[in-house]
Scaffold this motif. Structure first.
Motif, PDB file in Angstrom:
ATOM      1  N   GLN A 251       0.846  -1.190   0.000  1.00  0.00           N
ATOM      2  CA  GLN A 251       0.000   0.000   0.000  1.00  0.00           C
ATOM      3  C   GLN A 251       0.881   1.239   0.000  1.00  0.00           C
ATOM      4  O   GLN A 251       1.992   1.217   0.535  1.00  0.00           O
ATOM      5  CB  GLN A 251      -0.914   0.015   1.231  1.00  0.00           C
ATOM      6  CG  GLN A 251      -2.030  -1.006   1.173  1.00  0.00           C
ATOM      7  CD  GLN A 251      -3.143  -0.668   2.138  1.00  0.00           C
ATOM      8  OE1 GLN A 251      -3.019   0.254   2.928  1.00  0.00           O
ATOM      9  NE2 GLN A 251      -4.230  -1.418   2.067  1.00  0.00           N
ATOM     10  N   PRO A 252       0.394   2.335  -0.582  1.00  0.00           N
ATOM     11  CA  PRO A 252       1.173   3.585  -0.543  1.00  0.00           C
ATOM     12  C   PRO A 252       1.313   4.062   0.894  1.00  0.00           C
ATOM     13  O   PRO A 252       0.373   3.975   1.694  1.00  0.00           O
ATOM     14  CB  PRO A 252       0.327   4.560  -1.375  1.00  0.00           C
ATOM     15  CG  PRO A 252      -0.614   3.719  -2.161  1.00  0.00           C
ATOM     16  CD  PRO A 252      -0.856   2.484  -1.349  1.00  0.00           C
ATOM     17  N   ILE A 253       2.465   4.593   1.210  1.00  0.00           N
ATOM     18  CA  ILE A 253       2.681   5.096   2.565  1.00  0.00           C
ATOM     19  C   ILE A 253       1.793   6.299   2.844  1.00  0.00           C
ATOM     20  O   ILE A 253       1.551   6.648   4.012  1.00  0.00           O
ATOM     21  CB  ILE A 253       4.165   5.450   2.778  1.00  0.00           C
ATOM     22  CG1 ILE A 253       4.467   5.597   4.264  1.00  0.00           C
ATOM     23  CG2 ILE A 253       4.525   6.718   2.020  1.00  0.00           C
ATOM     24  CD1 ILE A 253       5.917   5.773   4.592  1.00  0.00           C
ATOM     25  N   GLN A 283       3.411   8.155  -2.652  1.00  0.00           N
ATOM     26  CA  GLN A 283       3.075   6.965  -3.434  1.00  0.00           C
ATOM     27  C   GLN A 283       4.071   5.829  -3.253  1.00  0.00           C
ATOM     28  O   GLN A 283       3.912   4.763  -3.850  1.00  0.00           O
ATOM     29  CB  GLN A 283       2.990   7.336  -4.921  1.00  0.00           C
ATOM     30  CG  GLN A 283       1.881   8.323  -5.244  1.00  0.00           C
ATOM     31  CD  GLN A 283       0.528   7.825  -4.776  1.00  0.00           C
ATOM     32  OE1 GLN A 283       0.165   6.673  -4.997  1.00  0.00           O
ATOM     33  NE2 GLN A 283      -0.233   8.697  -4.123  1.00  0.00           N
ATOM     34  N   THR A 284       5.101   6.040  -2.443  1.00  0.00           N
ATOM     35  CA  THR A 284       6.062   4.970  -2.177  1.00  0.00           C
ATOM     36  C   THR A 284       5.349   3.819  -1.474  1.00  0.00           C
ATOM     37  O   THR A 284       4.726   4.009  -0.436  1.00  0.00           O
ATOM     38  CB  THR A 284       7.207   5.481  -1.287  1.00  0.00           C
ATOM     39  OG1 THR A 284       7.838   6.590  -1.941  1.00  0.00           O
ATOM     40  CG2 THR A 284       8.229   4.387  -1.035  1.00  0.00           C
ATOM     41  N   GLU A 285       5.434   2.630  -2.053  1.00  0.00           N
ATOM     42  CA  GLU A 285       4.689   1.498  -1.517  1.00  0.00           C
ATOM     43  C   GLU A 285       5.551   0.680  -0.567  1.00  0.00           C
ATOM     44  O   GLU A 285       6.757   0.554  -0.743  1.00  0.00           O
ATOM     45  CB  GLU A 285       4.181   0.610  -2.651  1.00  0.00           C
ATOM     46  CG  GLU A 285       3.096   1.282  -3.497  1.00  0.00           C
ATOM     47  CD  GLU A 285       2.454   0.308  -4.461  1.00  0.00           C
ATOM     48  OE1 GLU A 285       3.106  -0.697  -4.802  1.00  0.00           O
ATOM     49  OE2 GLU A 285       1.303   0.542  -4.868  1.00  0.00           O
ATOM     50  N   LEU A 286       4.884   0.136   0.421  1.00  0.00           N
ATOM     51  CA  LEU A 286       5.545  -0.769   1.351  1.00  0.00           C
ATOM     52  C   LEU A 286       4.521  -1.748   1.877  1.00  0.00           C
ATOM     53  O   LEU A 286       3.316  -1.599   1.695  1.00  0.00           O
ATOM     54  CB  LEU A 286       6.206  -0.005   2.495  1.00  0.00           C
ATOM     55  CG  LEU A 286       5.325   0.677   3.540  1.00  0.00           C
ATOM     56  CD1 LEU A 286       6.177   1.047   4.744  1.00  0.00           C
ATOM     57  CD2 LEU A 286       4.674   1.923   2.992  1.00  0.00           C
ATOM     58  N   ASP A 287       5.034  -2.772   2.533  1.00  0.00           N
ATOM     59  CA  ASP A 287       4.195  -3.839   3.046  1.00  0.00           C
ATOM     60  C   ASP A 287       3.184  -3.294   4.045  1.00  0.00           C
ATOM     61  O   ASP A 287       3.488  -2.456   4.879  1.00  0.00           O
ATOM     62  CB  ASP A 287       5.094  -4.883   3.718  1.00  0.00           C
ATOM     63  CG  ASP A 287       4.335  -6.146   4.062  1.00  0.00           C
ATOM     64  OD1 ASP A 287       3.553  -6.104   5.029  1.00  0.00           O
ATOM     65  OD2 ASP A 287       4.528  -7.157   3.383  1.00  0.00           O
ATOM     66  N   ARG A 288       1.936  -3.793   3.949  1.00  0.00           N
ATOM     67  CA  ARG A 288       0.874  -3.312   4.837  1.00  0.00           C
ATOM     68  C   ARG A 288       1.224  -3.553   6.312  1.00  0.00           C
ATOM     69  O   ARG A 288       0.937  -2.714   7.174  1.00  0.00           O
ATOM     70  CB  ARG A 288      -0.430  -4.033   4.488  1.00  0.00           C
ATOM     71  CG  ARG A 288      -1.554  -3.861   5.494  1.00  0.00           C
ATOM     72  CD  ARG A 288      -2.156  -2.471   5.461  1.00  0.00           C
ATOM     73  NE  ARG A 288      -3.154  -2.298   6.500  1.00  0.00           N
ATOM     74  CZ  ARG A 288      -4.080  -1.358   6.504  1.00  0.00           C
ATOM     75  NH1 ARG A 288      -4.117  -0.497   5.517  1.00  0.00           N
ATOM     76  NH2 ARG A 288      -4.948  -1.259   7.476  1.00  0.00           N
ATOM     77  N   GLN A 289       1.843  -4.690   6.597  1.00  0.00           N
ATOM     78  CA  GLN A 289       2.204  -4.971   7.984  1.00  0.00           C
ATOM     79  C   GLN A 289       3.223  -3.952   8.493  1.00  0.00           C
ATOM     80  O   GLN A 289       3.142  -3.471   9.621  1.00  0.00           O
ATOM     81  CB  GLN A 289       2.769  -6.384   8.112  1.00  0.00           C
ATOM     82  CG  GLN A 289       3.003  -6.831   9.541  1.00  0.00           C
ATOM     83  CD  GLN A 289       3.474  -8.271   9.615  1.00  0.00           C
ATOM     84  OE1 GLN A 289       3.843  -8.852   8.605  1.00  0.00           O
ATOM     85  NE2 GLN A 289       3.464  -8.826  10.808  1.00  0.00           N
ATOM     86  N   ALA A 331       9.589   9.762   1.871  1.00  0.00           N
ATOM     87  CA  ALA A 331       9.723   8.311   1.753  1.00  0.00           C
ATOM     88  C   ALA A 331      10.250   7.984   0.363  1.00  0.00           C
ATOM     89  O   ALA A 331       9.837   8.589  -0.627  1.00  0.00           O
ATOM     90  CB  ALA A 331       8.384   7.613   1.988  1.00  0.00           C
ATOM     91  N   TYR A 332      11.178   7.040   0.298  1.00  0.00           N
ATOM     92  CA  TYR A 332      11.735   6.634  -0.991  1.00  0.00           C
ATOM     93  C   TYR A 332      12.416   5.276  -0.831  1.00  0.00           C
ATOM     94  O   TYR A 332      12.652   4.806   0.282  1.00  0.00           O
ATOM     95  CB  TYR A 332      12.739   7.671  -1.519  1.00  0.00           C
ATOM     96  CG  TYR A 332      13.860   7.991  -0.562  1.00  0.00           C
ATOM     97  CD1 TYR A 332      15.080   7.306  -0.635  1.00  0.00           C
ATOM     98  CD2 TYR A 332      13.724   8.969   0.408  1.00  0.00           C
ATOM     99  CE1 TYR A 332      16.115   7.597   0.239  1.00  0.00           C
ATOM    100  CE2 TYR A 332      14.748   9.263   1.284  1.00  0.00           C
ATOM    101  CZ  TYR A 332      15.945   8.571   1.192  1.00  0.00           C
ATOM    102  OH  TYR A 332      16.968   8.846   2.058  1.00  0.00           O
ATOM    103  N   HIS A 333      12.686   4.654  -1.962  1.00  0.00           N
ATOM    104  CA  HIS A 333      13.423   3.393  -1.990  1.00  0.00           C
ATOM    105  C   HIS A 333      14.879   3.701  -2.310  1.00  0.00           C
ATOM    106  O   HIS A 333      15.172   4.515  -3.187  1.00  0.00           O
ATOM    107  CB  HIS A 333      12.849   2.442  -3.043  1.00  0.00           C
ATOM    108  CG  HIS A 333      11.480   1.940  -2.730  1.00  0.00           C
ATOM    109  ND1 HIS A 333      11.247   0.926  -1.836  1.00  0.00           N
ATOM    110  CD2 HIS A 333      10.261   2.327  -3.177  1.00  0.00           C
ATOM    111  CE1 HIS A 333       9.944   0.695  -1.757  1.00  0.00           C
ATOM    112  NE2 HIS A 333       9.323   1.539  -2.562  1.00  0.00           N
TER     113      HIS A 333
END
Length: 866
Positions: A251-253, A283-289, A331-333
């Protein structure tokens, strides 16, 4: 009911379920500190969130219960069964209020004074009667939410990749069926799925990817055409399945940030401060958990930034800043990691207060504190219960927040780092390592072992070898390996040496050029095989202290290999990050090259005395020239160099061209089409040091001395030696004495060569210098309210030139009255008149250091002329 309130009710239900079981555990084991901390944090979260939603009744009950739990946590009040019963009664009241909110969207009317009085009495150590239990009313129109025991996420519908989950409510089937029949649009169908189910699905998909890779490798090895088509189809299906499962988890942060604008708005009104929230990378995505684990820490950090970090408008005006403070979320990768930054441009952390508080809390001793660096002292804010606040407020001050950040981030194997500058602001950097994910990587070899190198950080691959004509070669400056790549010196890291593996020959191999933050460096490799999609497994706990690894994976042949972490390799090898680029990306005002920052220096020996030093940024190349190539042009030694004649200036007296096969080390300086070589005796080392120069006694060619690598080292005056090559460079000059104070200067100069030249000279003159490459970057600092005592600017610059820059400054703003000195190679009377008309206080020719220092002294000793 708006989305924020719906999210709050869902989270509160989950928190209340966890609180019930946690309080029962606490009653059985009153000394269970982890459980007590969990209870306190959950109640604190409920109280803090409802305060920003305007739920005053709910906030009052939760705040009173939190007071009792705070006494339990501090150890000033023992945990008793009667106290637990009282807390449970408070939670029942919270449930009743929440149920009323679900029914009509507003808090129900009720009397909580007896309960709050009992809680307050218990907090004071008095035995209070427990009020009668409250029956939790059930909503009439909407069924009670169904809350699973395990942490849950919303599965995305097929038609919408990141649909918001439909909230913890049971719908009337008849109403749902009637809506389509009546021409209405049916709501997207979603279900709440346990994270454990998605974890299992992800694990199965990961194993499927590994099996696919093994089958593809077998097919390539046996050249079996019969299996080519079905394997290709299997590969496509596996990729689609993996992508689909990943989407259910990602999900997006920005979903975790949705409530923060409202929070900051209310915080601004409550504190009487002007606060601007700048959110980047939503829009940076990361794991929902992971998203759920960082939601509360981010909320705490934003509150702390607004309450403790940002100053009041009056204090900001007094400090020369704009009245509006900024909180930056980014937020970024990077390098296969998720980086989340929370920063502000406030007062920074009070180092001395933190020292005193750590000592008072018994976290350290005076002897230990005396040996600690500033970074180590700042780390005390992550200690449980640590706070420097003078009073407890509804916003913050209880010492909860930063310990929550550290605890939750470490649960997923991440780290949190802190940078702070008093008067400039604070930035927290959360780094979350790769967990279960699939990434593209290079399979490489070093020291006979294979590794996976994430492609995201690889800029290019360079093949090196002494036997190849024109190929770059690995060279050594003392013990440091470097690569000459497109007229620059690239520091190298031997992966085999770093991991203490058998080294291979450096005559042949590869260098992977990496970009970590603003720093480029190369990793020496023996072989590079191919690229492969790898399934990332977390590093085993026994290896987590080795920061050079971010995980491990299984290759198609069944081999288990480690995944390299470029950030960890850079730290382990001592390759520093470019602080300027890091701060600029994080939203901290760019400060460019600073005279008080660490500087890369080249040490060498030449002439009499000890070692000599020169900033490495000034040097274009290091050459080892055969003696027979050095010729005489009149009285000047020259060498045919890159299609022209380059003068060779000897640094030591009595130097003669070596002649014959003897080789001459030469430091090459270039600017545009000009070049000059400085002849030295031996190159010693390259290292990073804070260049604190003590002015010399007027010896020509030397700015002064500094302690570098534990030895007194003379820092050469590069301008003096460049002038010996001819008048095309600039006139020679002598160093001047430093002033007793350190005024702050801003240097705007588009030439990196001149920036590296001017900053050490001004630093030796007693100034603190910030150097930027263009007026646009400088104007950003002005918007941030950064103060300077004087500004030095070049005239000829691309984009906005120095004349336009001066006119902009004089038009108004923070720097409108600051002394402004032009530094230009064009110093004709017409140029000087044009510069003064634009607003320059003085006009100095490049590079007359003596005139520049004299002009600064004059400008800073008197106010700006009308």
């Amino acid at each position: 009911m708006d989305d924020l309130l719906a999210d709050f009710l869902t989270e509160t239900h989950e928190g209340l379920v966890a609180l019930d079981s946690a309080l029962v555990r606490l009653e059985r084991s009153p000394d269970d500190q982890p459980t007590l901390s969990e209870v306190f944090r959950l109640v604190h979260t409920i109280k803090g969130t409802c305060g920003f939603l305007g739920l005053s009744r709910l906030e009052a009950v939760a705040h009173a219960a939190e007071n009792v739990l705070g006494r339990y946590r501090d150890g000033t009040l023992p945990v008793t069964p009667s106290g637990i019963t009282l807390i449970l009664s408070a939670l029942d009241r919270v449930k009743a209020i929440v149920a009323g909110i679900e029914s009509n969207g507003n808090e129900p009317v009720g009397e909580d004074a007896p309960l709050i009085a009992a809680l307050n009495a218990a907090a004071e150590g008095e035995v209070a009667a427990v009020p009668p239990p409250v029956e939790v009313p059930q909503p009439v129109a909407v069924a009670a939410p169904v809350v699973p025991a395990a942490p849950v996420v919303a599965a995305a519908p097929p038609a919408e990749e990141h649909a918001h989950p439909v909230e913890a409510h049971a719908h009337d089937p008849a109403a749902d069926a009637a809506a389509p029949g009546a021409g209405g649009v049916a709501a997207p169908q979603t279900i709440r799925v346990s994270v454990e189910v998605l974890e299992n699905l992800m694990t199965l998909v990961s194993e499927l990817v590994l099996t696919r890779n093994q089958l593809l490798q077998l097919a390539r090895a046996h050249q079996s055409d019969a299996f080519a088509v079905p394997l290709q189809r299997l590969s496509h299906i596996t990729s689609d399945l993996q992508e689909g499962v990943m989407k259910t988890r990602m999900q997006p942060i920005g979903n975790a940030w949705a409530k923060l604008p409202r929070l900051v708005r209310d915080l601004s009104h409550e504190l009487g401060k002007k606060i601007e929230l700048d959110m980047r990378g939503a829009q940076t995505e990361l794991d929902r958990q992971v998203l759920e684990l960082i939601r509360d820490p981010l909320t705490h950090m934003v509150r702390n930034s607004g309450d403790h970090g940002l100053e009041s408008p009056a204090d900001r005006r007094a400090a020369g800043k704009s009245e509006t403070g900024r909180i930056i979320l980014n937020a970024y990768h990077e390098g296969g990691h998720i980086i989340i930054e929370v920063g502000d441009d406030g007062r920074g952390l009070p180092v001395e207060k933190i020292r005193a508080k750590a000592l008072a809390n018994g976290l350290t001793t005076e002897a230990e504190l005396a040996q600690m660096s500033e970074r180590e002292v700042l780390a005390f804010i992550f200690a449980p219960g640590f706070s420097t606040a003078q009073q407890v407020t509804a916003v913050s001050g209880r010492g909860v927040g930063m310990d929550v950040v550290k605890t939750n981030i470490e649960k997923i194997g991440g780290t949190v780092e802190l940078t702070s500058r008093e008067g400039r602001g604070t930035t927290f950097t959360i780094k979350i390592p790769l967990t279960l994910a699939i990434a593209s990587a290079l399979i490489v070899e070093a020291g006979g072992e294979r590794f996976a190198l994430p492609q995201i950080g690889v800029v290019e691959l360079v093949r090196v070898g002494a036997a190849q004509d024109g190929a770059p070669r690995i060279e050594r400056i003392k013990d440091a390996a470097v690569l000459r790549l497109r007229d620059r010196l690239l520091p190298l890291v031997s992966l085999a040496g770093l991991l203490r593996l058998p080294p291979a020959s450096e005559d042949e191999g590869f260098v992977a050029v990496m970009q970590v933050g603003g720093q480029a460096f190369g990793i020496i490799l023996d072989r590079v095989f191919d690229t492969e999609e790898i399934v990332v497994k977390p590093v085993a706990p026994i290896l987590r202290h080795i920061t050079m690894f971010s995980g491990n994976t299984i290759l198609g042949d069944g081999s288990v290999i480690m995944i390299l972490d470029p950030n960890g390799i850079a730290r382990a090898a001592g390759v520093g990050l470019d602080t300027t680029a890091e701060e600029e990306r994080r939203g901290v005002p760019a400060v460019g090259m600073r005279s008080d920052a660490s500087t890369a220096l080249l040490l060498f020996r030449a002439g009499d005395g000890g070692p000599k030093a020169v900033p490495l940024g000034l040097i274009a190349r290091l050459e080892d020239i055969p003696g027979e190539r050095i010729e005489m042009s009149g009285l000047t030694p020259v060498v045919q160099y890159r299609g022209g004649l380059m003068p060779v200036v000897p640094l030591s007296a009595g130097w003669m061209p070596p002649g014959g096969a003897t080789r001459q080390p030469v430091l090459v300086f270039t600017e545009n089409d000009r070049a000059m070589g400085l002849a030295v005796e031996e190159i010693l080392d390259v290292l990073d040091e804070t260049l604190e120069i003590q002015p010399g006694t007027g010896r020509p060619g030397y700015i002064g001395s500094a302690v570098i690598a534990g030895r007194v080292t003379e820092v050469i005056d590069t301008a003096y030696w460049l002038a010996q090559a001819g008048e095309d460079w600039f006139r020679p000059n002598r160093p001047s004495r430093a002033d007793a104070t350190r005024p702050r200067l801003l240097l705007v100069e588009d030439s990196a060569f001149f920036r590296h030249l001017v900053v050490p000279a001004l630093s030796a003159g007693g100034y603190e210098v910030t150097a930027l490459e263009n007026p646009v970057a400088a104007l950003k600092l002005r918007e941030e309210g950064v103060p300077f005592d004087a500004i030095i600017s070049d005239i000829e610059m691309p984009g906005m030139d120095g004349i336009a820059f001066a006119q902009t400054l004089r038009a108004g703003g923070t720097w409108s009255e600051a002394p402004l000195i032009a530094l230009s190679s064009r110093a004709e009377p017409t140029d000087v008149a044009r510069g003064r008309e634009a607003g320059f206080t003085d006009y100095v020719a490049k590079y007359d250091r003596e005139a520049l220092l004299r002009s600064l002294a004059d400008c800073l000793s008197a106010p700006l002329a009308a």
